[in-house]
Design an enzyme around this catalytic site. Structure first.
Site, PDB file in Angstrom:
ATOM      1  N   HIS A 117       6.175 -15.347   7.756  1.00 32.54           N
ATOM      2  CA  HIS A 117       6.641 -16.125   6.607  1.00 32.54           C
ATOM      3  C   HIS A 117       6.870 -17.592   6.957  1.00 32.54           C
ATOM      4  O   HIS A 117       6.987 -18.427   6.063  1.00 32.54           O
ATOM      5  CB  HIS A 117       7.888 -15.499   5.989  1.00 32.54           C
ATOM      6  CG  HIS A 117       9.149 -15.682   6.767  1.00 32.54           C
ATOM      7  ND1 HIS A 117       9.665 -14.715   7.599  1.00 32.54           N
ATOM      8  CD2 HIS A 117      10.018 -16.711   6.836  1.00 32.54           C
ATOM      9  CE1 HIS A 117      10.796 -15.138   8.135  1.00 32.54           C
ATOM     10  NE2 HIS A 117      11.035 -16.353   7.688  1.00 32.54           N
ATOM     11  N   ASP A 147       5.970  -8.958   9.653  1.00 32.34           N
ATOM     12  CA  ASP A 147       6.359 -10.365   9.522  1.00 32.34           C
ATOM     13  C   ASP A 147       6.189 -11.111  10.840  1.00 32.34           C
ATOM     14  O   ASP A 147       6.999 -11.947  11.209  1.00 32.34           O
ATOM     15  CB  ASP A 147       7.796 -10.505   9.018  1.00 32.34           C
ATOM     16  CG  ASP A 147       8.129 -11.943   8.606  1.00 32.34           C
ATOM     17  OD1 ASP A 147       7.199 -12.660   8.189  1.00 32.34           O
ATOM     18  OD2 ASP A 147       9.293 -12.357   8.730  1.00 32.34           O
ATOM     19  N   ASN A 228      15.677 -20.456  12.030  1.00 31.72           N
ATOM     20  CA  ASN A 228      15.613 -19.679  13.267  1.00 31.72           C
ATOM     21  C   ASN A 228      14.452 -18.682  13.289  1.00 31.72           C
ATOM     22  O   ASN A 228      14.125 -18.143  14.344  1.00 31.72           O
ATOM     23  CB  ASN A 228      16.910 -18.899  13.487  1.00 31.72           C
ATOM     24  CG  ASN A 228      17.971 -19.707  14.199  1.00 31.72           C
ATOM     25  OD1 ASN A 228      18.889 -20.227  13.578  1.00 31.72           O
ATOM     26  ND2 ASN A 228      17.851 -19.832  15.508  1.00 31.72           N
ATOM     27  N   SER A 229      13.860 -18.395  12.142  1.00 28.66           N
ATOM     28  CA  SER A 229      12.806 -17.379  12.102  1.00 28.66           C
ATOM     29  C   SER A 229      11.670 -17.696  13.066  1.00 28.66           C
ATOM     30  O   SER A 229      11.197 -18.818  13.147  1.00 28.66           O
ATOM     31  CB  SER A 229      12.225 -17.245  10.697  1.00 28.66           C
ATOM     32  OG  SER A 229      13.028 -16.456   9.893  1.00 28.66           O
ATOM     33  N   LEU A 284      -2.506   8.000   7.572  1.00 24.57           N
ATOM     34  CA  LEU A 284      -2.545   9.407   7.190  1.00 24.57           C
ATOM     35  C   LEU A 284      -2.868   9.572   5.710  1.00 24.57           C
ATOM     36  O   LEU A 284      -3.496  10.541   5.315  1.00 24.57           O
ATOM     37  CB  LEU A 284      -1.207  10.066   7.519  1.00 24.57           C
ATOM     38  CG  LEU A 284      -1.057  11.547   7.188  1.00 24.57           C
ATOM     39  CD1 LEU A 284      -2.138  12.378   7.892  1.00 24.57           C
ATOM     40  CD2 LEU A 284       0.330  12.043   7.590  1.00 24.57           C
ATOM     41  N   ILE A 288       5.808   9.567   1.477  1.00 23.97           N
ATOM     42  CA  ILE A 288       6.831  10.476   1.968  1.00 23.97           C
ATOM     43  C   ILE A 288       8.215  10.061   1.481  1.00 23.97           C
ATOM     44  O   ILE A 288       8.417   8.935   1.021  1.00 23.97           O
ATOM     45  CB  ILE A 288       6.824  10.527   3.506  1.00 23.97           C
ATOM     46  CG1 ILE A 288       6.982   9.118   4.088  1.00 23.97           C
ATOM     47  CG2 ILE A 288       5.564  11.199   4.014  1.00 23.97           C
ATOM     48  CD1 ILE A 288       7.104   9.087   5.597  1.00 23.97           C
TER      49      ILE A 288
END
Length: 517
Positions: A117, A147, A228-229, A284, A288
């Site tokens: 991002h 991400d 900070n990402s 798969l 679920i």
């Protein structure tokens, strides 16, 4: 300026990275340091600031029908000129800052890890080294599901690179050091502890169009903020424990709850991005859900383990192997599925094209199957993957009847799902997770062939038929309606309450206030 939107008080953070120099990490064991100066010093040179630029195209010319506030001809003319100036001006640039860390260098090519991002949609990416050197960066690969992104730069300088740690050995209470670029303040160092491990914030992340593959984030109280990402969270040995990616905050500022992508997962993703330019994960082809005590009791399960199959993708590996709706997957490729969130990772890390054993619980007993693992990215490209977060959000907002969104059975649907001409009804495109229909295992791809309530019957051919029939039943005071549902060629009856109310879980979204420049 790019806006990153917040669902409730969950915020994706834009940030810088923190890395550790290979061979320069300090081994301090479990002792508590008097300070962190000697640990941080070799890490700073591997940390980079990431600058991105995105062109915002000029808007369409002002619609002549648009009018300004009523306040006299002079005021209206001024308002018109103001709008035209904004809408017909030159394309503008939106800049942003983030973080990253050098993970490897091969000759003159250095590789940098950051968050997807941080660089998403960027037309231009530059990185600034610790010594102030500015370099053009190129995207090697990106992965929305975790991400993460990998960049590369060309430089003759020998850069300090970071070393991956082992996040599986992380313990609650251990020290964490975060280095990043919060609010454009480069090389900012903060410390804290691991607050918890394996924190599941996937549901909140998906509302942002973000990661849906990370189920076990490392949570910390080390102050991390907007900017900070992409930066690293280090342990006190100077190794990368996690990649900063998100904070939990009411205002975009730090309140002591931050999240990082575990190093063991990040390393695998980065290795694939470097090798292939994209990820390659096993697939798969099933949807679920968790096993609740009520579900376990109804299925005869003695333990709350496994992943309940709610839907099976047509032409997917699961269907070809004979997996059915209402099966409970207990083991996959020899690994126990303790919770439903375990299955995507077990499948994702399985060898593509390999036949693997699968054990499911069906009709009160275990059934052994063999599944050939497919490739998620290839299935996504071919349109075989079920609805994604963005499309699901649109469907949630569409008109629902009994928690269902339906459409006519078109020739294309008949061909894709191999339906004969004598199959009549409406095609289910979405089922609200909060509805009684979902609890009774109606799923996208089902066909509602008939509705019955007392002596009143309907064979619907379009959604409007359902709406009119429901209104008629309610006027007659009916409480229940019986649906004849065609699920992959299997007919079954499902009784639904006409008084069913779909809970509205929509929360107000507000733009984050991250400083991107």
């Amino acid at each position: 300026m790019k806006n990153f939107f917040v669902k409730s008080i969950f915020v994706l953070i834009l940030g810088s990275a923190l890395c550790v120099g290979k061979g320069q990490a300090l081994s301090l064991g479990k002792s508590t340091p008097a300070d962190f100066a000697d640990i941080v010093a070799p890490l700073l040179p591997s940390t980079v600031n990431i600058w991105t630029s995105t062109e915002i195209k000029k808007a369409k010319p002002l619609d002549p029908s648009q009018r300004g506030p009523q306040g006299g001809q002079a005021l209206e003319e001024l308002f018109r000129q103001f709008l035209e100036g904004m809408q017909q001006g030159q394309p503008r640039k939106a800049n942003s800052l983030g973080s990253g860390f050098v993970i490897s260098q091969e000759g003159d090519t250095a590789y940098i890890v950051t968050c997807n991002h941080v660089i998403a949609g960027a037309d231009e990416i530059k990185i600034t080294l610790h010594d102030g050197t500015e370099l053009d960066a190129e995207v090697v690969g990106r992965d929305k599901r975790t991400d993460l992104a990998l960049l590369k730069v060309q430089t003759k300088k020998k850069l300090t690179v970071s070393t991956w740690g082992d996040s599986s050995k992380a313990r609650v209470g251990e020290w964490v050091i975060a280095i990043g670029n919060p609010f454009g303040l480069g090389s900012t160092v903060t410390t804290g502890i691991i607050s918890t491990i394996a924190r599941d914030i996937a549901a909140r992340s998906r509302t942002l169009g973000g990661a849906d593959y990370v189920s076990g984030y490392i949570q910390t109280d080390a102050p991390i903020n907007m900017g900070n990402s992409g930066g690293a969270m280090f342990d006190i040995s100077g190794k990368v424990l996690a990649v900063s990616t998100a904070i939990y905050s009411p205002n975009g500022g730090n309140i002591g709850i931050g999240f990082g992508i575990p190093a063991n997962l990040a390393k695998k993703v980065v290795d694939q991005l470097k090798k292939y330019g994209r990820t390659k994960r096993g697939w798969l082809g099933v949807r679920i859900q968790n096993i609740t005590p009520e579900i376990a009791e109804s299925l005869g399960l003695k333990e709350l383990k496994g992943a309940l199959v709610g839907d099976v993708s047509r032409k997917g590996p699961g269907q070809e192997a004979g997996i059915k709706t209402q099966d409970v997957i207990l083991t996959f490729n020899g690994q126990e599925v303790k919770e439903s969130k375990d299955l995507p990772h077990i499948v994702g890390e399985s060898e593509i094209g390999k036949d693997v054993p699968v054990v499911v619980w069906r009709n009160g007993k275990k059934v052994d199957l063999k599944v050939k693992v497919g490739e998620f990215e290839q299935a996504e490209k071919e349109g075989l993957i079920n609805l994604g977060p963005e499309l699901e959000e649109k469907m949630e907002k569409a008109q629902q009847i009994l928690g269902l969104v339906t459409r006519e059975v078109t020739a294309g649907i008949r061909e894709r799902y191999k339906l004969s001409d004598d199959v009549k009804g409406v095609f289910v495109t979405f089922v609200s997770p909060n509805s009684e229909a979902f609890e009774k295992f109606l799923r996208p791809g089902d066909i509602i062939q008939q509705l019955t309530s007392g002596t009143m019957k309907l064979v619907p051919t379009k959604p409007e038929d359902l709406q009119k029939f429901m209104e008629t039943l309610k006027k007659e005071g009916k409480k229940k309606v019986l649906l004849l549902v065609n699920s992959q060629g299997n007919l079954r009856y499902v009784a639904l309450s006409l008084e069913e109310k779909i809970e509205d879980n929509e929360e107000e979204s507000t733009p984050s206030k991250g400083n991107k420049k």
